[in-house]
Design a protein around this motif. Structure first.
Motif, short mmCIF file in Angstrom:
data_model
loop_
_atom_site.label_atom_id
_atom_site.label_comp_id
_atom_site.label_asym_id
_atom_site.label_seq_id
_atom_site.Cartn_x
_atom_site.Cartn_y
_atom_site.Cartn_z
N LEU A 109 0.82 -1.20 0.00
CA LEU A 109 0.00 0.00 0.00
C LEU A 109 0.87 1.27 0.00
N LYS A 110 1.99 1.22 0.69
CA LYS A 110 2.88 2.38 0.70
C LYS A 110 3.43 2.66 -0.70
N VAL A 111 3.82 1.60 -1.40
CA VAL A 111 4.34 1.78 -2.75
C VAL A 111 3.23 2.27 -3.69
N LYS A 112 2.05 1.73 -3.55
CA LYS A 112 0.94 2.15 -4.42
C LYS A 112 0.66 3.63 -4.27
N SER A 113 0.70 4.13 -3.05
CA SER A 113 0.43 5.55 -2.83
C SER A 113 1.59 6.43 -3.24
N SER A 114 2.79 6.08 -2.81
CA SER A 114 3.94 6.94 -3.07
C SER A 114 4.33 6.96 -4.54
N LEU A 115 4.30 5.82 -5.21
CA LEU A 115 4.73 5.76 -6.60
C LEU A 115 3.78 6.51 -7.51
N GLN A 116 2.48 6.41 -7.27
CA GLN A 116 1.54 7.13 -8.11
C GLN A 116 1.69 8.65 -7.93
N ALA A 117 1.92 9.09 -6.70
CA ALA A 117 2.15 10.51 -6.47
C ALA A 117 3.43 10.97 -7.16
N GLU A 118 4.48 10.16 -7.13
CA GLU A 118 5.73 10.51 -7.80
C GLU A 118 5.55 10.57 -9.32
N ILE A 119 4.77 9.67 -9.87
CA ILE A 119 4.51 9.68 -11.32
C ILE A 119 3.78 10.94 -11.73
N LYS A 120 2.76 11.32 -10.96
CA LYS A 120 2.01 12.53 -11.28
C LYS A 120 2.92 13.77 -11.21
N THR A 121 3.75 13.85 -10.19
CA THR A 121 4.66 14.99 -10.06
C THR A 121 5.67 15.04 -11.20
N ALA A 122 6.23 13.88 -11.55
CA ALA A 122 7.22 13.82 -12.62
C ALA A 122 6.61 14.16 -13.98
N PHE A 123 5.40 13.67 -14.23
CA PHE A 123 4.74 13.98 -15.51
C PHE A 123 4.43 15.47 -15.62
#
Length: 285
Positions: free
Chosen positions: A235-249
């Motif tokens: 769950l931590k990866v699911k939340s953190s990685l999606q937020a990082e993808i949105k920021t990077a995009f």
């Protein structure tokens, strides 16, 4: 009244009192012995078996020893054990016909204990219900859901229904479905996603992340990006990685499109513009 006192007098004879005292002593000793033996078996088997089989052995040994001492106490009081066994047999047959569902759950519970598809502490999903296994008994299992509800599921249901053990293996794969605009370079997006996965400390390097171009959607290029992580960090990866993808995009100017419709008047023409004029708006009002 005289018959009552005569019966009391017969039971208050030294022989009857001695038999009653012996029966009570047997019950007390039996309860103590059953508790000590079952506890010793629990300590011996808990280091070699899973907690649930060891717990079942503890319960079975306790009640079996206690039953032996109860039978001995009844014999001490002068009860005819042959008559009691005959009555118990008739009662067992009647109980068997009246409790076919319980018998089915009992047999299913034995299969579950032998097969061991899950153990105490595992998280399973059954018919849309997900929770941690609190107890595996002969008739049912008990779950605690993530919103702290107590759920009882009959063993027969588990035998007949497909269920999923979410914590059987130490690592899990997280699948993310993404969409980028048609103007974006897929290779650039792939490199950016892999770089984000390598920089995330919760993502495992082995097995390595997976990038799949799934196809051309109605308004986007559909992608799948999968990373591996430990089951505790899913769950931590699911939340953190999606937020990082949105920021990077957003920082790279990569568009994540929403569904829209473009109207073309021909193969070589630009999209047909649609505008709402003030006159049309007044007529519609």
């Amino acid at each position: 009244m005289n018959d009552f006192w005569q019966t009391v007098a017969e039971w208050l004879t030294p022989e009857k009192l001695a038999a009653g005292f012996s029966a009570l002593l047997l019950l007390a000793v039996g309860a103590l012995v059953a508790r000590l033996v079952s506890r010793a078996l629990w300590r011996l088997l808990s280091a070699q078996l899973d907690p649930q089989p060891a717990l079942l052995v503890r319960r079975a040994s306790y009640y079996a020893l206690l039953l032996l001492f109860v039978v001995a106490a009844l014999h001490q009081l002068g009860f005819n054990l042959g008559v009691l066994l005959g009555a118990a047999g008739v009662f067992s047959v009647a109980l068997g016909f009246a409790s076919q569902t319980s018998a089915s759950n009992l047999i299913s519970g034995l299969f579950l204990i032998g097969e061991r598809p899950f153990k105490l502490g595992d998280v399973i999903e059954v018919s849309g219900t997900t929770g941690e296994v609190l107890s595996i008994d002969l008739l049912s299992i008990k779950l605690r859901t993530f919103d702290n509800r107590y759920v009882r599921i009959p063993n027969e249901t588990l035998i007949k229904t497909q269920f999923t053990n979410l914590t059987r293996f130490p690592i899990r794969r997280l699948d993310l479905t993404l969409g980028v605009a048609y103007k974006e370079d897929v290779n650039r997006v792939r490199a950016m996603l892999l770089d984000l996965a390598h920089k995330n400390p919760l993502c495992l390097e082995e097995p390595e992340p997976l990038f799949v171009f799934q196809g051309f959607g109605a308004s986007s290029q559909d992608l799948q990006f999968s990373v591996w992580t430990t089951r505790e960090n899913l769950l931590k990866v699911k939340s953190s990685l999606q937020a990082e993808i949105k920021t990077a995009f957003d920082a790279a100017g990569i568009e994540i499109p929403y569904p829209h419709i473009s109207v073309y008047t021909g193969a070589e023409t630009a999209p047909f513009p649609v505008r709402l004029s003030e006159t049309s708006a007044e007529q519609r009002d």
